[in-house]
Write a protein that holds these residues in place. Structure first.
Motif, PDB file in Angstrom:
ATOM      1  N   VAL A 428      55.206  56.652  40.580  1.00  0.00           N
ATOM      2  CA  VAL A 428      54.879  55.798  38.737  1.00  0.00           C
ATOM      3  C   VAL A 428      56.245  55.245  38.368  1.00  0.00           C
ATOM      4  O   VAL A 428      56.753  56.245  38.781  1.00  0.00           O
ATOM      5  CB  VAL A 428      54.519  57.237  38.598  1.00  0.00           C
ATOM      6  CG1 VAL A 428      54.332  56.234  36.537  1.00  0.00           C
ATOM      7  CG2 VAL A 428      52.777  57.555  38.695  1.00  0.00           C
ATOM      8  N   LEU A 429      56.174  54.170  38.075  1.00  0.00           N
ATOM      9  CA  LEU A 429      57.506  53.376  37.165  1.00  0.00           C
ATOM     10  C   LEU A 429      57.107  53.422  36.422  1.00  0.00           C
ATOM     11  O   LEU A 429      56.428  52.554  35.237  1.00  0.00           O
ATOM     12  CB  LEU A 429      57.886  52.432  37.848  1.00  0.00           C
ATOM     13  CG  LEU A 429      58.365  52.778  39.450  1.00  0.00           C
ATOM     14  CD1 LEU A 429      58.433  50.791  40.026  1.00  0.00           C
ATOM     15  CD2 LEU A 429      59.182  53.138  40.315  1.00  0.00           C
ATOM     16  N   ILE A 430      58.184  53.020  35.288  1.00  0.00           N
ATOM     17  CA  ILE A 430      58.085  53.303  33.547  1.00  0.00           C
ATOM     18  C   ILE A 430      59.402  52.402  33.452  1.00  0.00           C
ATOM     19  O   ILE A 430      60.366  52.921  33.565  1.00  0.00           O
ATOM     20  CB  ILE A 430      58.277  54.932  33.097  1.00  0.00           C
ATOM     21  CG1 ILE A 430      56.935  55.559  32.975  1.00  0.00           C
ATOM     22  CG2 ILE A 430      58.230  54.061  31.305  1.00  0.00           C
ATOM     23  CD1 ILE A 430      57.292  57.049  32.442  1.00  0.00           C
ATOM     24  N   LEU A 431      58.791  51.351  32.991  1.00  0.00           N
ATOM     25  CA  LEU A 431      59.569  50.192  32.980  1.00  0.00           C
ATOM     26  C   LEU A 431      59.707  49.656  31.110  1.00  0.00           C
ATOM     27  O   LEU A 431      58.647  49.480  30.987  1.00  0.00           O
ATOM     28  CB  LEU A 431      59.043  49.064  33.172  1.00  0.00           C
ATOM     29  CG  LEU A 431      58.926  49.448  34.801  1.00  0.00           C
ATOM     30  CD1 LEU A 431      58.648  47.864  35.760  1.00  0.00           C
ATOM     31  CD2 LEU A 431      60.255  49.670  35.553  1.00  0.00           C
ATOM     32  N   ASP A 432      60.480  50.079  30.464  1.00  0.00           N
ATOM     33  CA  ASP A 432      61.318  49.899  29.195  1.00  0.00           C
ATOM     34  C   ASP A 432      61.991  48.734  28.957  1.00  0.00           C
ATOM     35  O   ASP A 432      63.206  48.319  29.084  1.00  0.00           O
ATOM     36  CB  ASP A 432      61.300  50.732  28.955  1.00  0.00           C
ATOM     37  CG  ASP A 432      61.371  50.541  26.836  1.00  0.00           C
ATOM     38  OD1 ASP A 432      60.805  49.781  26.069  1.00  0.00           O
ATOM     39  OD2 ASP A 432      62.044  51.724  26.028  1.00  0.00           O
ATOM     40  N   GLU A 433      61.332  47.679  28.435  1.00  0.00           N
ATOM     41  CA  GLU A 433      61.933  45.996  28.578  1.00  0.00           C
ATOM     42  C   GLU A 433      62.539  45.830  29.566  1.00  0.00           C
ATOM     43  O   GLU A 433      63.948  45.229  29.326  1.00  0.00           O
ATOM     44  CB  GLU A 433      62.518  46.042  27.250  1.00  0.00           C
ATOM     45  CG  GLU A 433      61.519  46.285  26.236  1.00  0.00           C
ATOM     46  CD  GLU A 433      60.628  44.862  25.592  1.00  0.00           C
ATOM     47  OE1 GLU A 433      60.699  43.980  25.916  1.00  0.00           O
ATOM     48  OE2 GLU A 433      60.064  44.786  24.510  1.00  0.00           O
ATOM     49  N   PRO A 434      61.578  45.471  30.796  1.00  0.00           N
ATOM     50  CA  PRO A 434      62.771  45.440  32.003  1.00  0.00           C
ATOM     51  C   PRO A 434      63.030  43.982  31.997  1.00  0.00           C
ATOM     52  O   PRO A 434      63.966  43.661  32.721  1.00  0.00           O
ATOM     53  CB  PRO A 434      62.331  45.269  33.162  1.00  0.00           C
ATOM     54  CG  PRO A 434      60.760  45.325  32.422  1.00  0.00           C
ATOM     55  CD  PRO A 434      60.748  46.010  30.993  1.00  0.00           C
ATOM     56  N   THR A 435      62.326  43.229  30.946  1.00  0.00           N
ATOM     57  CA  THR A 435      63.306  41.011  31.249  1.00  0.00           C
ATOM     58  C   THR A 435      64.357  41.012  30.238  1.00  0.00           C
ATOM     59  O   THR A 435      64.109  39.933  30.535  1.00  0.00           O
ATOM     60  CB  THR A 435      61.842  40.688  31.068  1.00  0.00           C
ATOM     61  OG1 THR A 435      61.160  41.054  29.496  1.00  0.00           O
ATOM     62  CG2 THR A 435      61.207  41.059  31.864  1.00  0.00           C
ATOM     63  N   ASN A 436      64.970  42.358  29.601  1.00  0.00           N
ATOM     64  CA  ASN A 436      65.693  41.803  28.302  1.00  0.00           C
ATOM     65  C   ASN A 436      66.969  40.736  29.578  1.00  0.00           C
ATOM     66  O   ASN A 436      67.253  41.859  30.265  1.00  0.00           O
ATOM     67  CB  ASN A 436      66.320  42.967  27.266  1.00  0.00           C
ATOM     68  CG  ASN A 436      65.182  42.897  26.027  1.00  0.00           C
ATOM     69  OD1 ASN A 436      64.346  42.256  26.464  1.00  0.00           O
ATOM     70  ND2 ASN A 436      65.259  43.515  25.852  1.00  0.00           N
ATOM     71  N   PHE A 437      67.300  40.198  29.452  1.00  0.00           N
ATOM     72  CA  PHE A 437      68.851  39.243  29.606  1.00  0.00           C
ATOM     73  C   PHE A 437      68.184  38.985  31.151  1.00  0.00           C
ATOM     74  O   PHE A 437      69.279  38.925  31.568  1.00  0.00           O
ATOM     75  CB  PHE A 437      69.993  40.363  29.518  1.00  0.00           C
ATOM     76  CG  PHE A 437      70.262  41.217  28.577  1.00  0.00           C
ATOM     77  CD1 PHE A 437      70.209  40.192  27.184  1.00  0.00           C
ATOM     78  CD2 PHE A 437      69.639  42.086  27.771  1.00  0.00           C
ATOM     79  CE1 PHE A 437      70.996  40.391  26.350  1.00  0.00           C
ATOM     80  CE2 PHE A 437      69.909  42.684  26.154  1.00  0.00           C
ATOM     81  CZ  PHE A 437      70.666  41.799  25.401  1.00  0.00           C
ATOM     82  N   LEU A 438      67.538  38.914  31.815  1.00  0.00           N
ATOM     83  CA  LEU A 438      67.150  38.196  33.024  1.00  0.00           C
ATOM     84  C   LEU A 438      66.462  37.310  33.229  1.00  0.00           C
ATOM     85  O   LEU A 438      65.671  36.310  31.945  1.00  0.00           O
ATOM     86  CB  LEU A 438      65.999  39.070  33.726  1.00  0.00           C
ATOM     87  CG  LEU A 438      66.355  40.686  34.106  1.00  0.00           C
ATOM     88  CD1 LEU A 438      64.372  41.246  34.538  1.00  0.00           C
ATOM     89  CD2 LEU A 438      67.348  41.335  35.079  1.00  0.00           C
TER      90      LEU A 438
END
Length: 485
Positions: A428-438
């Protein structure tokens, strides 16, 4: 005729031995609405700094014919007068103490729009902004009467606001007409045409090489036939005449034809092979496989921070192997809910076999010096080929694999953390705003990762286009409830 607002001539910007930007000429006019895209580190922010005068180019001249407003990506807001109407619209105070990342961004936008400028330079304005803040930004800029240069990874924002795209790659700028979707369609068409040209080149090259080989084989057969004739046959005057004629005509003709074909092969305009896109699959070990249909559940969950109620008697069931996106305004409780799930607090029921991998907003810190490749290899059971493929997809290649992880930039650290999560021993992966600055290319790679992942993913993101691409189910926190959208 439109008024010229910015003009760049013979610009070169270099750092150490690397040329960041090389621009023969570039012009911006009054009503231009330009989106600037490119991979991280290609020079998007540098271009805005050159235009604004913050960076002096190694060579060339920048002419500015208008007063410019500049929204910088990483700076904090400074004390200045702000239109109170804008503060009210953005639901933010101009008190600089204890502002969250989202509140700082909203205050900087209010400061920018409190003064009219004939040209705006805006660098990644949506980082930390919720949907309401993004909608405000779009409405303010949709009817803006001036030149707009916008650096953004948010494709929805670019689609709404720009009519040109400047793509920065290897120091060069290529202009495309239209918004981001138009640009994306043109890039896909270019890729298709490149593939067709490469296949045509390979087919022509193979056909000519086969023809040359056949001519040389025929010439060789004639030589062998002449050599195999008996002395008696060779001493016969008629045969000698035939052999001489054959050798002087047919054999040489075949050789000349073969050389002519080989010359045509050399004259073919070479087309480089398109970059091969490898299909990624993140296979899950049997030890990590879960069989609960709903490995994450809540029953009448109430969630608060201090005296602030965030969720009131909420129930949900997150299904196995799906990607669940959670949206909502800044401060609505998205990150708090993720922490509550991750820490298995009151009201949450988890499968006993859950193994969490977590990405928190900017919460990366490397305490041990090691190379990029070794960092990932020591945290996964995948083979070297798979590790290299995943790192390559996130733009780690060549000497990047040898970099000390403690020397990585913020964007590089985020990309490496995401690689480790998808290759790690988690289900299970929990991703909190992973796209910021990408950048957009890295976001596309992340979307490929998510589609290839066999486990369950819960993510928070304000990027509408990204959520549309990756989520199986979307929830919104609104009015203290978690509602399926």
């Amino acid at each position: 005729m439109e008024t010229l607002t910015i003009e760049l001539t013979d610009i070169e910007v270099s750092f150490l031995d690397r040329t960041i930007l090389k621009i023969p000429t570039l012009s911006v006019y009054q009503f231009d609405r330009i989106g600037i895209v490119g991979k991280n580190g290609q020079g998007k922010s540098t271009l805005l700094k050159v235009i604004n005068g913050d960076i002096q180019p190694s060579k060339g001249q920048v002419k500015r014919f208008s007063e410019m407003g500049y929204f910088k990506q990483t700076t904090s807001p400074k004390p200045q007068s702000v239109d109170p109407t804008l503060l009210s619209k953005l639901h933010v105070s101009d008190n600089l103490e204890r502002l969250s990342g989202g509140e700082q961004t909203r205050l900087k936008l209010a400061q920018l729009f409190s003064t009219y400028y004939e040209a705006l330079l805006i660098d990644e304005p949506t980082s930390h902004l919720d949907t309401r803040g993004i909608d405000f930004l779009i409405e303010e800029l949709r009817y803006y009467y001036g030149s707009l240069l916008l650096v953004s990874h948010d494709r929805y924002l670019l689609d709404q606001l720009v009519t040109k795209i400047w793509e920065i790659s290897d120091g060069k700028i290529t202009e495309y007409v239209g918004n981001y979707s138009d640009y994306d369609a043109q890039k896909k068409l270019e890729a298709k045409q490149h593939q067709e040209q490469y296949e045509s080149y390979q087919n022509n090259k193979s056909r000519l090489q086969r023809a040359a080989e056949e001519k040389m084989k025929k010439a060789e057969k004639i030589t062998q036939a002449n050599q195999s004739m008996s002395k008696k046959e060779m001493n016969t005057p008629g045969n000698r005449m035939f052999m001489t004629k054959s050798k002087g005509t047919t054999q040489k003709s075949m050789q000349r034809a073969a050389k002519a074909i080989e010359k045509r092969v050399d004259q073919l305009e070479e087309v480089e092979a398109p970059e091969e896109k490898k299909v990624l699959r993140f296979h899950q070990s049997k030890a990590l496989q879960m069989h609960n249909k709903f490995p994450i559940m809540a029953n009448q969950l109430t969630l608060s921070i201090g005296d602030q109620l965030l969720l009131d008697r909420v129930s949900f069931q997150f299904p196995l192997g799906k990607t669940i996106a959670i949206t909502g305004a800044n401060g609505s409780g998205k990150s708090t809910l993720l922490r509550h799930i991750h820490e298995d607090r009151e009201g949450i029921t988890l499968s006993p076999k859950i193994a969490f991998g977590q990405y928190q907003q900017m919460a990366y810190q490397f305490v041990k010096a090691e190379s990029v490749f070794n960092y990932v290899q020591s945290r996964t059971e995948e083979n070297e080929g798979k590790i290299r493929a995943v790192l390559h997809a996130m733009n780690f290649e060549g000497n990047d694999l040898k970099k000390n992880i403690q020397d990585l930039s913020g964007g590089e650290a985020i990309r490496l953390t995401l690689c480790e999560l998808f290759l790690g021993n988690y289900n299970v992966l929990i991703l909190d705003e992973p796209t910021n600055f990408l950048d957009v290319d890295t976001m596309k790679a992340l979307a490929i990762f998510i589609h290839a992942y066999q486990g369950t993913i819960i993510l928070v993101s304000h990027d509408k286009r990204f959520v549309e691409e990756v989520a199986d189910t979307v929830y919104e926190i609104k009015d203290l409830k978690l509602l399926q959208v």
